[in-house]
Write an enzyme that holds these catalytic residues in place. Structure first.
Site, PDB file in Angstrom:
ATOM      1  N   SER A 187      88.557 -49.153  98.931  1.00  0.00           N
ATOM      2  CA  SER A 187      88.247 -47.946  99.691  1.00  0.00           C
ATOM      3  C   SER A 187      87.568 -46.841  98.902  1.00  0.00           C
ATOM      4  O   SER A 187      86.914 -45.982  99.489  1.00  0.00           O
ATOM      5  CB  SER A 187      89.520 -47.385 100.319  1.00  0.00           C
ATOM      6  OG  SER A 187      90.448 -46.982  99.326  1.00  0.00           O
ATOM      7  N   HIS A 215      90.234 -51.799 105.335  1.00  0.00           N
ATOM      8  CA  HIS A 215      88.949 -51.104 105.438  1.00  0.00           C
ATOM      9  C   HIS A 215      87.843 -52.024 105.952  1.00  0.00           C
ATOM     10  O   HIS A 215      86.659 -51.684 105.845  1.00  0.00           O
ATOM     11  CB  HIS A 215      88.560 -50.506 104.090  1.00  0.00           C
ATOM     12  CG  HIS A 215      89.423 -49.355 103.691  1.00  0.00           C
ATOM     13  ND1 HIS A 215      89.243 -48.071 104.159  1.00  0.00           N
ATOM     14  CD2 HIS A 215      90.522 -49.300 102.896  1.00  0.00           C
ATOM     15  CE1 HIS A 215      90.163 -47.277 103.656  1.00  0.00           C
ATOM     16  NE2 HIS A 215      90.952 -47.994 102.885  1.00  0.00           N
ATOM     17  N   LYS A 246      92.430 -47.213 111.265  1.00  0.00           N
ATOM     18  CA  LYS A 246      91.096 -46.922 110.743  1.00  0.00           C
ATOM     19  C   LYS A 246      90.065 -47.303 111.806  1.00  0.00           C
ATOM     20  O   LYS A 246      89.877 -46.562 112.761  1.00  0.00           O
ATOM     21  CB  LYS A 246      90.910 -47.618 109.405  1.00  0.00           C
ATOM     22  CG  LYS A 246      91.813 -47.016 108.315  1.00  0.00           C
ATOM     23  CD  LYS A 246      91.624 -47.640 106.967  1.00  0.00           C
ATOM     24  CE  LYS A 246      92.365 -46.883 105.865  1.00  0.00           C
ATOM     25  NZ  LYS A 246      93.820 -46.771 106.057  1.00  0.00           N
TER      26      LYS A 246
END
Length: 406
Positions: A187, A215, A246
């Protein structure tokens, strides 16, 4: 000891180092992400450039509709832990969606991605006799904490270094249980792991694999299954871990694996057993987001186009950023005080919100602004961001890269 003086001293030291974190008081605008209202000393409209809601799915009509419907059907809370009274039909449906997304027999839902890593790694490594965990050096704090919690033997291998990983695997008996823990997209630097080659080593040395795709899920692969789906490798991984907070735009974490492995973690993980389940409305919203992104590639295509556009504009004016194959754009400042100053001025004077990333999240000397473009950032948003960064780079007398040909 004067406890309050101790606390004050530690906080003062953080401030002096430029590493004290200030939370922006933001109110997102429904249906108009990345717009928000900053409610700090002055109330002002801002544009968010550092959200992990990568695709804006937290504002998607399908997600909001599913959450409203579940709230009307079920009320606010789950009612307790999953073991006692908190497993609702929405949890069951969500786990089925997640298992299907990753091509696994089962999935297990947790309250966050942090908890899913902590609980799953802690349980697997701690309860498999003599298990050794081989952990990438840049793994997320949640993975590190889970491995520590397990009390299992651990070996740290150099980041994405296959030679170092193999050397460590080769030192262990072939029949000793092993678990290779790593991420797909890292990330802070945005680099991507060599998943296929790690799976080859796992096969060669009789190891399990644990891949954190937090991610990547929603963003990569034809149905949003992550980098492992994009590379056709999901069937080779023992455990795939992901988040709903996310790219899916809601909240929660999960693992996807064999039915037996998920049942094992469900039965022994304290981080699952003793915590209240996520509300049904959250589970329903996450399921709706996953369903949409399984069938729609438009968001992923638009997302990559915006990432490429921002990178190109940064290159044009010589703002240094880490080159990587992912959607994360680390703009390198290299000084904690200047990094926070730039972030503060962007918010105050330009209406641009980018949180500074300082130590201990990243090593000292690598302080940065972590920019995450989304499909809903406009051309005008990008032009405004680039103009603001260019002026601040000049003001802070920061080095530029050679500019691209005009």
């Amino acid at each position: 000891m004067n406890y309050q003086d101790f606390f004050k001293g530690a906080l003062t030291e953080l401030r002096d180092q430029g590493n004290y974190r200030v939370f922006a008081d933001l109110e997102r605008h429904r249906g108009s992400f990345p717009r928000a209202t900053s409610r700090g000393a002055q109330t002002a409209d801002v544009t968010i450039w550092c959200s992990n809601d990568y695709l804006g799915m937290g504002q998607h009509p399908d997600v909001l509709g599913a959450m409203h419907d579940a709230l009307d059907r079920c009320g606010a809370g789950a009612g307790g832990t999953r073991n006692i009274s908190g497993t609702t039909h929405d949890h069951v449906l969500l786990e089925a969606e997640l298992a299907d997304l990753h091509g696994k027999e089962a999935a297990l839902l947790f309250t966050s991605g942090y908890v899913s890593n902590w609980a799953a790694l802690g349980t697997l490594a701690g309860r498999i006799p003599d298990c050794v965990v081989l952990s990438d050096a840049l793994n997320h704090a949640s993975m590190i904490e889970g491995i520590r919690h397990s009390n299992a033997q651990r070996m740290i291998w150099k980041h994405n270094d296959l030679e170092d990983l193999e050397a460590k695997l080769a030192r262990l008996p072939l029949d000793q249980p092993k678990l290779i823990a790593f991420e797909s997209v890292y990330s802070m630097d945005g680099d991507i792991a060599p998943i296929a080659e790690i799976c080859d080593l796992a096969d060669k040395y009789n190891a399990m694999t644990y891949l954190d795709e937090v991610h990547a899920v929603g963003l990569y692969g034809p149905r949003g299954g992550g980098v492992a789906e994009q590379e056709g490798l999901m069937d080779r991984l023992t455990v795939i871990e992901g988040t709903l907070g996310k790219a899916f735009g809601v909240m929660g974490g999960y693992i996807a694996a064999s039915a037996e492995l998920c049942d094992f973690v469900r039965s022994f993980a304290s981080g699952f057993i003793f915590t209240t389940a996520v509300p049904p409305a959250v589970a329903a919203g996450a399921a709706a987001s996953i369903k949409h992104l399984k069938s729609s590639n438009a968001e992923r295509v638009a997302h990559q186009a915006k990432v490429a556009e921002v990178r190109s504009e940064l290159d044009r004016i010589g703002i240094p950023h880490v080159e990587n194959p992912s959607h994360i754009i680390p703009v390198m400042v290299g000084d904690p005080v200047k990094c926070k100053f730039i972030s503060d001025v962007l918010l105050k004077d330009y209406g641009v919100y980018i949180q500074p990333i300082n130590y201990p999240t990243v090593p000292k000397g690598t302080e940065r602004l972590r920019i995450t473009p989304s499909p809903v950032h406009s051309a005008a948003d990008i032009a405004h961001l680039i103009g603001a960064l260019g002026g601040l780079w000049e003001q802070c007398q920061l080095a530029r890269m050679p500019m691209a040909a005009q």
